[in-house]
Design an enzyme around this catalytic site. Structure first.
Site, PDB file in Angstrom:
ATOM      1  N   ARG A   1     -57.924  -4.035 -16.843  1.00 54.90           N
ATOM      2  CA  ARG A   1     -58.067  -3.329 -18.261  1.00 54.90           C
ATOM      3  C   ARG A   1     -57.899  -1.801 -18.274  1.00 54.90           C
ATOM      4  O   ARG A   1     -57.911  -1.555 -19.537  1.00 54.90           O
ATOM      5  CB  ARG A   1     -59.845  -3.852 -18.175  1.00 54.90           C
TER       6      ARG A   1
ATOM      7  N   LYS B   1     -58.794  -6.222  -1.756  1.00 53.48           N
ATOM      8  CA  LYS B   1     -59.239  -7.572  -1.945  1.00 53.48           C
ATOM      9  C   LYS B   1     -58.978  -8.241  -0.609  1.00 53.48           C
ATOM     10  O   LYS B   1     -58.451  -7.386   0.269  1.00 53.48           O
ATOM     11  CB  LYS B   1     -58.090  -8.171  -2.549  1.00 53.48           C
TER      12      LYS B   1
HETATM   13  N1  BES Z   1     -55.278  -9.215 -10.917  1.00 53.02           N
HETATM   14  C1  BES Z   1     -56.887  -9.627 -10.802  1.00 53.02           C
HETATM   15  C2  BES Z   1     -57.018 -10.914 -11.424  1.00 53.02           C
HETATM   16  C3  BES Z   1     -56.601 -12.099 -10.908  1.00 53.02           C
HETATM   17  C4  BES Z   1     -57.256 -12.698  -9.634  1.00 53.02           C
HETATM   18  C5  BES Z   1     -55.343 -12.504 -11.237  1.00 53.02           C
HETATM   19  C6  BES Z   1     -56.622 -14.022  -9.217  1.00 53.02           C
HETATM   20  C7  BES Z   1     -55.099 -13.963 -10.891  1.00 53.02           C
HETATM   21  C8  BES Z   1     -55.625 -14.547  -9.889  1.00 53.02           C
HETATM   22  C9  BES Z   1     -57.754  -8.515 -11.560  1.00 53.02           C
HETATM   23  O1  BES Z   1     -57.013  -7.167 -11.515  1.00 53.02           O
HETATM   24  C10 BES Z   1     -58.865  -8.272 -10.552  1.00 53.02           C
HETATM   25  O2  BES Z   1     -58.621  -8.066  -9.391  1.00 53.02           O
HETATM   26  N2  BES Z   1     -59.974  -8.442 -11.307  1.00 53.02           N
HETATM   27  C11 BES Z   1     -61.261  -8.663 -10.746  1.00 53.02           C
HETATM   28  C12 BES Z   1     -62.153  -8.062 -11.697  1.00 53.02           C
HETATM   29  C13 BES Z   1     -63.559  -7.799 -11.053  1.00 53.02           C
HETATM   30  C14 BES Z   1     -63.452  -6.918  -9.965  1.00 53.02           C
HETATM   31  C15 BES Z   1     -64.451  -7.290 -11.942  1.00 53.02           C
HETATM   32  C16 BES Z   1     -61.686 -10.193 -10.581  1.00 53.02           C
HETATM   33  O3  BES Z   1     -61.380 -10.984 -11.197  1.00 53.02           O
HETATM   34  O4  BES Z   1     -62.040 -10.310  -9.344  1.00 53.02           O
HETATM   35 MN    MN Z   2     -57.445  -6.135  -9.562  1.00 55.60          MN
END
Ligand code: BES
Ligand code: MN
Ligand code: ZN
Length: 511
Positions: free
Chosen positions: A348, A274
């Protein structure tokens, strides 16, 4: 914190401050607020006709130095016609935060006339709100400057059903403690809140609430074939844990509700790392799991007639040398293979095995809560959690049971199109299907691991924590979905399920 329900005349109550409700509009004061206004010479009526507009959680402090209660705190409750009991939690929370920061330790609360006939709910919300109002974010500061030390909450029962108020207050205390336990777990930084520590905390809370607990380590996960969860954990030196809490409240029934929560103690994104901005907030990525542990604690204490298990897959998601890589294929407990397109779609992956394991443990209904997708924050902001599922009755029942709590859930669709989007060319599924409908493709992915079991998925990415504070709540974790989980469990235990299946609106347990 001590709670007392008193039937004394409002004017004779001894406290650091007496909190009175003010509605917006012409007749802002009623009941006890009016009585107190007369006692102190009409100042409250003047203020509510003047500078205090009665907006929810709006505050004015009035001095009454010759009275037993010394101060009156006017707190807004919004429009009378739009009043809902959960607003009393915000009313109490705002008062505790305002007075607590100013050193008050004993606070008395008056209730509006609208609380009549709803005493159990009112008692529960006042105490829940007062308790949740005490939390601040200074746990790691050497010299915290605004700690709230609330010792005593007094509720004025004048003209109200005292027994019902007491019943509600007892529930509110359990619920408030549970909400705070979840928030404290989420506030604890990831260097302390590791999966092992989360399991330890779960054990402490389980012991306090009389629940059974079992924690699987990675060797046991391997034996169960939990390759999806283990794939996420590979990049970290911290061992993953699968935490299982059991509450048996109905030996005459084979039904078991599973509460499943994402316990990702830190989400760096893994190899698909990230951006640095706001990455620190990913310590909150275990909020769903904390919510499950805390809700189980409340259930253990409230003892509803129902069987519930809490299942929390806990892991870190880091880009260590052994980390899973984009393109890797993992195999989940139900044998399904998953192509990892993006290692940041890890929630997931850990939930896939937790959902399979819940079914193995006998779950006949499943609800999961997860800070699953940024897309959900794009869709709903911080105003509501996304809700998806495979069973219309269960969904309607959950919506009805959660509504009175003040937590908001918004039903979103799981069309077959989204399932199609999660198909992989080299495996059964892929863990990311691009930007379009990101929350719904994530929900569809989870659906592949619940089989025919009635199931609901809650995406709490936008509601589990807030970037700013509000009058009634400190910045950071909110405790979502603890209130909704508890209310839903109570509602199921009350047999409201049958009512909702017959098309009647489900009434909820105590609120
Ligand atoms: N934990 C994150 C989702 C999240 C984002 C929670 C912002 C709270 C605030 C999750 O694991 C994630 O990174 N999801 C990705 C999925 C994508 C790579 C398909 C996302 O939402 O970008
Ligand atoms: Mn994530
Ligand atoms: Zn995550």
């Amino acid at each position: 914190m001590q709670v007392r329900i008193v039937t004394d005349a409002p004017g004779s109550v001894r406290a650091g401050a007496l909190v009175v409700p003010v509605f917006s509009g012409d007749s802002g004061l009623d009941g006890v607020a009016k009585t107190i206004d007369t006692e102190i010479g009409g100042a409250l009526a003047d203020i509510s006709a003047g500078e205090h507009k009665g907006k929810l959680a709006e505050i004015t402090l009035v001095h009454a130095r010759d009275k037993n209660f010394k101060r009156v705190l006017m707190v807004g409750l919004g429009e009378r016609a739009k009043f809902e009991p959960y607003m009393l939690a915000r009313y109490a929370g705002a008062a505790v935060r305002y007075l607590g920061k100013r050193g008050f330790t004993e606070i008395a609360f008056a209730l509006p006339e609208l609380a009549k006939g709803k005493e159990a709910a009112a008692g529960s919300f006042i105490v829940e709100g007062a308790l949740t109002g005490t939390i601040d974010t200074t746990m790691y500061q050497n010299e915290p400057d605004k700690t709230i030390k609330l010792q005593k909450v007094i509720i004025l029962a004048d003209g109200l059903d005292r027994k019902e108020l007491e019943k509600g207050a007892e529930r509110g205390e359990i619920l408030g403690e549970a909400v705070n336990a979840a928030r404290r777990m989420a506030l604890t930084p990831a260097n302390d809140m590791t999966p092992t520590h989360m399991a330890k905390r779960a054990k402490e809370l389980a012991k306090e609430a009389g629940l059974d607990i079992d924690v699987l380590d990675e060797d046991e996960m391997k034996k169960h074939g939990m390759g999806s969860l283990l794939g996420v954990s590979r990049g970290s030196d911290e061992e993953a844990k699968m935490i299982v809490l059991t509450y048996k409240g109905d030996s005459s029934s084979k039904d078991v509700l599973a509460l499943v929560g994402k316990g990702l103690t830190f989400d760096s994104g893994g190899i698909s790392i990230k951006p640095a901005e706001n990455m620190h907030e990913m310590k909150y990525d275990m909020s769903g799991g904390a919510g499950v542990i805390a809700a189980m604690y409340a259930i253990g204490k409230l003892k509803p007639k129902i069987n519930v298990i809490g299942v929390v897959p806990a892991s870190e998601n880091l880009p260590g040398p052994r980390a899973m890589k984009p393109g890797d294929v993992l195999k989940a407990m139900n044998g399904k293979t998953i192509e990892v397109i993006n290692t940041d779609a890890e929630g997931r992956l850990i939930l896939a095995d937790a959902l399979c394991y819940s079914a193995k443990l006998g779950a006949t209904k499943i609800i999961d809560a997860a800070t699953l997708t940024g897309a959900c924050v794009v869709a709903l902001g911080h105003a509501a959690s996304g809700l998806m599922g495979n069973d219309e009755n269960l969904i309607q029942h959950f919506l009805a049971a959660s509504k009175p709590t003040g937590e908001r859930y918004w039903h979103m669709p799981l069309f077959d199109d989204y399932a199609t989007a999660t198909k992989s060319e080299i495996a059964d599924l892929r863990n990311s299907a691009g930007r379009a409908a990101g929350s719904l493709t994530a929900g569809s992915f989870l659906k592949a691991f619940v089989g025919e079991t009635p199931w609901i998925h809650l995406d709490i990415a936008g509601t589990a924590y807030l970037e700013g504070e509000s009058a009634w709540q400190a910045k950071g974790p909110t405790g979502t979905p603890v209130r909704a989980f508890v209310s839903f469990v109570e509602s199921l235990a009350n047999g409201d399920e049958k009512a909702s299946a017959n098309g009647a609106v489900a009434k909820t347990a105590t609120i």
